[in-house]
Design an enzyme around this catalytic site. Sequence first.
Site, PDB file in Angstrom:
ATOM      1  CB  SER A 112      -1.017  -0.063   1.126  1.00  0.00           C
ATOM      2  OG  SER A 112      -1.883   0.878   1.132  1.00  0.00           O
ATOM      3  CG  HIS A 113      -0.098   3.786   3.221  1.00  0.00           C
ATOM      4  ND1 HIS A 113      -1.134   2.785   3.037  1.00  0.00           N
ATOM      5  CD2 HIS A 113       0.235   4.016   4.402  1.00  0.00           C
ATOM      6  CE1 HIS A 113      -1.278   2.445   4.451  1.00  0.00           C
ATOM      7  NE2 HIS A 113      -0.455   3.361   5.170  1.00  0.00           N
ATOM      8  CG  ASP A 276      -2.644   3.979  -1.486  1.00  0.00           C
ATOM      9  OD1 ASP A 276      -3.146   4.032  -2.664  1.00  0.00           O
ATOM     10  OD2 ASP A 276      -2.527   3.116  -0.729  1.00  0.00           O
ATOM     11  CG  ASP A 278      -2.556  -0.142  -2.751  1.00  0.00           C
ATOM     12  OD1 ASP A 278      -2.444   0.832  -2.381  1.00  0.00           O
ATOM     13  OD2 ASP A 278      -3.317  -1.118  -2.532  1.00  0.00           O
ATOM     14  CG  ASP A 280      -5.920   1.141  -1.596  1.00  0.00           C
ATOM     15  OD1 ASP A 280      -5.072   1.941  -0.941  1.00  0.00           O
ATOM     16  OD2 ASP A 280      -6.222   0.375  -0.637  1.00  0.00           O
ATOM     17  NE  ARG A 281      -4.425   4.308   3.071  1.00  0.00           N
ATOM     18  CZ  ARG A 281      -3.955   4.496   4.001  1.00  0.00           C
ATOM     19  NH1 ARG A 281      -3.555   5.587   4.506  1.00  0.00           N
ATOM     20  NH2 ARG A 281      -3.912   3.539   5.078  1.00  0.00           N
ATOM     21  CE  LYS A 375      -7.682   1.580   1.688  1.00  0.00           C
ATOM     22  NZ  LYS A 375      -7.699   1.405   3.232  1.00  0.00           N
TER      23      LYS A 375
HETATM   24  C1  G1P Z   1      -4.836   2.096   8.555  1.00  0.00           C
HETATM   25  C2  G1P Z   1      -5.972   3.256   8.643  1.00  0.00           C
HETATM   26  C3  G1P Z   1      -7.396   2.323   8.244  1.00  0.00           C
HETATM   27  C4  G1P Z   1      -7.103   1.379   6.934  1.00  0.00           C
HETATM   28  C5  G1P Z   1      -5.935   0.613   7.145  1.00  0.00           C
HETATM   29  C6  G1P Z   1      -5.691  -0.214   5.946  1.00  0.00           C
HETATM   30  O1  G1P Z   1      -5.111   1.211   9.665  1.00  0.00           O
HETATM   31  O2  G1P Z   1      -6.278   3.956   9.765  1.00  0.00           O
HETATM   32  O3  G1P Z   1      -8.286   3.238   8.117  1.00  0.00           O
HETATM   33  O4  G1P Z   1      -8.361   0.655   6.561  1.00  0.00           O
HETATM   34  O5  G1P Z   1      -4.735   1.422   7.581  1.00  0.00           O
HETATM   35  O6  G1P Z   1      -5.405   1.043   4.738  1.00  0.00           O
HETATM   36  P1  G1P Z   1      -4.657   1.261  10.872  1.00  0.00           P
HETATM   37  O7  G1P Z   1      -2.945   1.364  10.882  1.00  0.00           O
HETATM   38  O8  G1P Z   1      -5.079   2.593  11.665  1.00  0.00           O
HETATM   39  O9  G1P Z   1      -5.000   0.136  11.804  1.00  0.00           O
HETATM   40 ZN    ZN Z   2      -3.346   1.438  -0.491  1.00  0.00          ZN
END
Ligand code: G1P
Ligand code: ZN
Length: 542
Positions: A112-113, A276, A278, A280-281, A375
């Site tokens: 992801s990010h 981000d 991948d 999705d954000r 997302k």
């Molecule tokens: C974080 C974000 C949450 C999101 C997740 C995956 O999780 O707060 O909203 O769904 O990344 O992208 P957290 O690190 O807070 O558990």
């Molecule tokens: Zn992502």
Amino acid sequence: MIQIRTTTPFEGQQPGTSGLRKKVTVFQQPHYVENFVQSTFDALEGFAGQTLVVGGDGRYFNREAIQTVIKMAAANGFGRVLVGEGGLMSTPAASNLIRKYKAFGGLILSASHNPGGPHGDFGIKYNAGNGGPAPEKITDAIYARTKIINSFKISDLGDVNLDKLGDSRIENLTVEVIDPVSDYEALMATLFDFEAIRALFVSGFRMKFDAMSAITGPYAHAILEKTLGAKGGTVMNGTPLPDFGGHHPDPNLVHAKEIYDLAMASDGPDFCAASDGDGDRNLIIGKGRFVTPSDSLAVLAANAHLAPGYKAGLAGIARSMPTSGAADRVADALKIKIYETPTGWKFFGNLLDAGLATICGEESAGTGSSHVREKDGLWAVLLWLNILAVRRQSVDAIMREHWAKFGRNYYARHDYEEVESQGANDLMAALRQQLPNLAGQAFGSLVVRAADDFAYHDPVDGSDSHRQGVRILFEDASRIVYRLSGTGTSGATLRVYIERYEPDPTRHDLETSVALADLIDVSRSLSKLTHFTGRSQPSVIT
Ligand code: G1P
Ligand code: ZN
């Protein structure tokens, strides 16, 4: 030839919230990927001859992992693999492909990010046939397998050429290298009024999209510039790089500062956005106006009917508990139901599958709808563009009208990163202990109405989730929420979510830090934050 090779389990191959996420160097250990992939296949039933979708966000180690996945899919009896050209595929696009081609499931390679490169992070997650992250039942079964795995199956045939579109064969498996963008673009074209958006760009509307050297580059070039006519250069950092150019591909105000500064400049573009690693954000910033993800969800829900895909209205709206209540007011006005779920996208999947919700969102910059089961960053950007194309107002004007009608939810998230786990756990335990005594207590002018530890009953599968975050609710509809991150890779991250509702339009122009000042103080004193964590300031404010 298909080989059965012996292996031994690794420590710590926990499935986590959305698959496996570790340092690249961990994934590079011999058999690490193989163990996880075989454990995943072992946890599934009935995929013989079926289709598996495979792709990743292009980060370092993506190609190597994909070759392994393909050879193992061949050895384990899948019939077809759909893989993105160059191994590239955004997470929402993978979700779409699984659904569109009725695949058995998919393996998405991404962290992801999180940063990439040889010293960055890598990840693998399995998505099921509905296109969404595997349900807990499956991730638990994968985890159980990783602890006892002693062999894996793999073909010893050579690598597939991922850079050439078309079919090839490995054992009995057909490998189809496909353009990862076209099916996704076709889906977007069914949801949004591309003509209206094209006309918006023709009228001189200026936009910048920061792909952060990650997966959305090819998607944004194709859709925004080529199809919708945004001028060349609209997409910044549009080539996916294995190390994302050394940046965190996280579209928040810290890591996407370049686009933020552009949006705030007096001669800046009308609309700025980012996605981000991948895809999705999303980050949305109008000229001179940052839109919080919570507000974005509310505005998108209130205006979705302006886009062809949502003209019949919404079945319901879902938001994660820490996301602000702005969307609740929209749901009330639309006379539809709002669902408040624990953090994490997987809780939305059931609501979407059951047709109870159409639009979902999280304060962490994730917004999406029933079109896929993830997302979707570019989707949010395109829905914004569709709304702007119809309303022909600035983002700032749209936000002001929205607040005038519904009130403004001032909102901030304070992250205390890499705090010592013991201290973070003690802080949460101490908060939980205080819960029964908080109602009625006053902190200056703030009086606690209720306090609890959020629990969720899933209306679709009947499951219950407990201890999802401590909520302190005040009489003026202000709120402080505390929870520990479930996705961090080192130490603990304490997230404190602070929100204040302001109905009075003459008070909609405050700086967020000013509007929230007294609540921020309370968020620290009530939790004895400095005592437990040694911190007096958050590491990141979003
Ligand atoms: C974080 C974000 C949450 C999101 C997740 C995956 O999780 O707060 O909203 O769904 O990344 O992208 P957290 O690190 O807070 O558990
Ligand atoms: Zn992502």
